[in-house]
Design a protein around this motif. Sequence first.
Motif, PDB file in Angstrom:
ATOM      1  N   TRP A  12       0.184   8.555  -2.592  1.00  0.00           N
ATOM      2  CA  TRP A  12       0.896   8.569  -1.350  1.00  0.00           C
ATOM      3  C   TRP A  12       2.319   8.351  -1.507  1.00  0.00           C
ATOM      4  O   TRP A  12       2.937   7.646  -2.448  1.00  0.00           O
ATOM      5  CB  TRP A  12       0.354   7.060  -0.678  1.00  0.00           C
ATOM      6  CG  TRP A  12       0.536   6.703   0.789  1.00  0.00           C
ATOM      7  CD1 TRP A  12      -0.169   7.028   1.729  1.00  0.00           C
ATOM      8  CD2 TRP A  12       1.903   6.292   1.143  1.00  0.00           C
ATOM      9  NE1 TRP A  12       0.602   6.815   2.988  1.00  0.00           N
ATOM     10  CE2 TRP A  12       1.677   6.228   2.791  1.00  0.00           C
ATOM     11  CE3 TRP A  12       3.177   5.950   0.756  1.00  0.00           C
ATOM     12  CZ2 TRP A  12       2.788   5.710   3.323  1.00  0.00           C
ATOM     13  CZ3 TRP A  12       4.096   5.545   1.657  1.00  0.00           C
ATOM     14  CH2 TRP A  12       4.005   5.204   2.787  1.00  0.00           C
ATOM     15  N   HIS A  67       7.902  -0.384  -2.363  1.00  0.00           N
ATOM     16  CA  HIS A  67       8.579   0.078  -1.166  1.00  0.00           C
ATOM     17  C   HIS A  67      10.184  -0.016  -1.173  1.00  0.00           C
ATOM     18  O   HIS A  67      10.851  -0.825  -1.481  1.00  0.00           O
ATOM     19  CB  HIS A  67       8.227  -0.803   0.023  1.00  0.00           C
ATOM     20  CG  HIS A  67       6.655  -0.802   0.136  1.00  0.00           C
ATOM     21  ND1 HIS A  67       6.132   0.079   0.952  1.00  0.00           N
ATOM     22  CD2 HIS A  67       5.766  -1.497  -0.285  1.00  0.00           C
ATOM     23  CE1 HIS A  67       4.699   0.034   0.961  1.00  0.00           C
ATOM     24  NE2 HIS A  67       4.531  -1.160   0.201  1.00  0.00           N
ATOM     25  N   ASP A 115       7.177   4.476  -1.272  1.00  0.00           N
ATOM     26  CA  ASP A 115       7.950   4.561  -0.109  1.00  0.00           C
ATOM     27  C   ASP A 115       9.382   4.515  -0.200  1.00  0.00           C
ATOM     28  O   ASP A 115       9.964   3.809  -0.489  1.00  0.00           O
ATOM     29  CB  ASP A 115       7.349   3.290   0.727  1.00  0.00           C
ATOM     30  CG  ASP A 115       7.737   3.612   2.314  1.00  0.00           C
ATOM     31  OD1 ASP A 115       8.639   4.557   2.702  1.00  0.00           O
ATOM     32  OD2 ASP A 115       7.400   2.534   3.245  1.00  0.00           O
ATOM     33  N   SER A 162       1.514  -1.207  -8.515  1.00  0.00           N
ATOM     34  CA  SER A 162       0.721  -0.339  -7.932  1.00  0.00           C
ATOM     35  C   SER A 162       1.575   0.360  -6.689  1.00  0.00           C
ATOM     36  O   SER A 162       1.235   1.572  -6.056  1.00  0.00           O
ATOM     37  CB  SER A 162      -0.743  -0.541  -7.476  1.00  0.00           C
ATOM     38  OG  SER A 162      -0.588  -1.454  -6.721  1.00  0.00           O
ATOM     39  N   GLN A 163       2.431  -0.459  -6.249  1.00  0.00           N
ATOM     40  CA  GLN A 163       3.061  -0.026  -4.799  1.00  0.00           C
ATOM     41  C   GLN A 163       4.482  -0.271  -4.852  1.00  0.00           C
ATOM     42  O   GLN A 163       4.907  -1.382  -5.664  1.00  0.00           O
ATOM     43  CB  GLN A 163       2.577  -0.740  -3.587  1.00  0.00           C
ATOM     44  CG  GLN A 163       0.952  -0.419  -3.431  1.00  0.00           C
ATOM     45  CD  GLN A 163       0.314  -1.110  -1.992  1.00  0.00           C
ATOM     46  OE1 GLN A 163       1.363  -1.190  -1.034  1.00  0.00           O
ATOM     47  NE2 GLN A 163      -0.769  -1.292  -1.999  1.00  0.00           N
ATOM     48  N   GLU A 203       4.346  -8.285  -5.543  1.00  0.00           N
ATOM     49  CA  GLU A 203       3.358  -7.804  -6.289  1.00  0.00           C
ATOM     50  C   GLU A 203       3.178  -8.482  -7.604  1.00  0.00           C
ATOM     51  O   GLU A 203       1.572  -8.697  -8.265  1.00  0.00           O
ATOM     52  CB  GLU A 203       3.313  -6.228  -6.305  1.00  0.00           C
ATOM     53  CG  GLU A 203       1.843  -5.657  -6.856  1.00  0.00           C
ATOM     54  CD  GLU A 203       1.703  -3.994  -6.927  1.00  0.00           C
ATOM     55  OE1 GLU A 203       0.525  -3.790  -7.446  1.00  0.00           O
ATOM     56  OE2 GLU A 203       2.722  -3.624  -6.277  1.00  0.00           O
ATOM     57  N   LYS A 225       1.343   4.165  -4.671  1.00  0.00           N
ATOM     58  CA  LYS A 225       2.056   4.423  -3.307  1.00  0.00           C
ATOM     59  C   LYS A 225       3.618   4.035  -3.615  1.00  0.00           C
ATOM     60  O   LYS A 225       4.189   2.954  -3.997  1.00  0.00           O
ATOM     61  CB  LYS A 225       1.633   3.147  -2.236  1.00  0.00           C
ATOM     62  CG  LYS A 225       2.117   3.472  -1.022  1.00  0.00           C
ATOM     63  CD  LYS A 225       1.535   2.569  -0.008  1.00  0.00           C
ATOM     64  CE  LYS A 225       1.999   2.761   1.493  1.00  0.00           C
ATOM     65  NZ  LYS A 225       1.176   1.915   2.539  1.00  0.00           N
TER      66      LYS A 225
END
Length: 504
Positions: A85, A43, A65, A40-41, A20, A63
Amino acid sequence: MNSQPTLMNTRMLMDATRDEALNIKKLCGGKQTVDMSDISQLHLNLKNILKIDILHDFTSLVKLDLFHNLIEKIEGLDSLYNLTWLNLSYNKITKIEGLDGLKKLEVLNLSNNNISRLENMDALQNLSHFLVANNLIKDLDNVLYLTRMKKLYELYMVGNPVSDGEEYTLFSVAFLPKLRYLDDTLINIEIREEASMKYQQQLHELAKRKNQKQQRTEAENAFVEDIDGSSLFNSLFKDNPEVLRPHCLPEVAPLLQTLEVQMKELCLHLFEVGLAEHRCRQTELRSFYSGQNEVETFYKQKTSQILAEFDEQRTQMAAESKNLEDINQSEVKIRSFSDAVVPQLHNSLLKVAFELLGNREENIKTFDDAISAMVDDFVRTSEKTFAQLRDLEELYHQNVNKIVIETLEKVANHNEEGAIPEDVMRLFADQDSVKEALATSHKARQLKMDNRENQLVRRVRAWKSAVIAEIKENELRQNHMHMSDINRYVQYQEATGGHFRVSI
């Protein structure tokens, strides 16, 4: 998956955000560094992570995870206020907690953990998809807890003991009216009607309890709880055995009844005024935020217009420099554009930003004045009401005191006329203790009313101070963001000669 349990570390986060970060650099025309706040994300699944940690800088994270780790406790998420999320499935979590800051959360996956109770999710008012399959949840009361999630669209609880019960499906459908999917079942009209019919009485009782709770909450927010009706009157005479002595006299009963009626009337008036004032304050607060949003929208429109004009100038400059055969002349033209137009852009953006700042500060001052006047009016009304309540109690005390003194005199004269029963004679035998008890009870009642008045005044003033402080803090943060956006954008234009457009 790593063979050994591990803790979150900087290297792990850098590896997880590398892709990202590269995309952000491309979008920003080769921006040299990417902050954690730009990501923004994230994992971090299959890492054998033991603890959620060092995520406080990921303030733009949407997000997260954390699927299939060794996490035992939900923590370290307070700064992730933009998160929508979150996947914490396949961990070792035993308790739902640490989610109070995630007010934007829409999807939460806690499946395959060791959770036995649904709790501590009151802040998740935007939650629409909740997956908590294969845990240890047994009771249908946990479904009732989810009734506070007004936007809950999908619930996945299969694999819990509760889902094996005969009533699970219809009970969940009945008490979660917005639910569209339950486990693997699409809830159709037939299921909804069957559930409503089966639990009609319970639904009615639940609605009644919710209404009562809502009324209590509104009274608390208006600072007038326990003032409606005879609540205050009852509290004055509660747990005070000394009041029983004068009350055994027949002349005291009508005085007490009159006091209750008069106090009830005053308290009910203050209660209704308190609710009305609370609603007015909330209306004023909504109006203020609406005004601030309108100012913000106007600012964005003016900013967009300035940037569009800059784009037009840049495009014209690019076309003119492209037609020049001498590359040196082209570079000089670009630099001249940067030296002349970019500072103008900076000044124009700053001018609009300062206009925005001025308008919003004026709105804050107007709101502060209005809400302060409302609070002062309510305080004056409360002080006047409590003064009247104290006067009523004082008059009651004087009348009772007069009756008690007359009774004591009769007792001292050995009840020559035989008008006083023997049991009353015994109660009033010790004159000093009777007078002391009467005075003590009077002071205790006055003190209780003083304390309740002070509590009301203190709380309403503290509310006003907290609201204003929060507004000013948010304003300061937004102003800082606006200035930072402008400076970053202008610095980029200066560095690139205004050649590329970057959205701010």
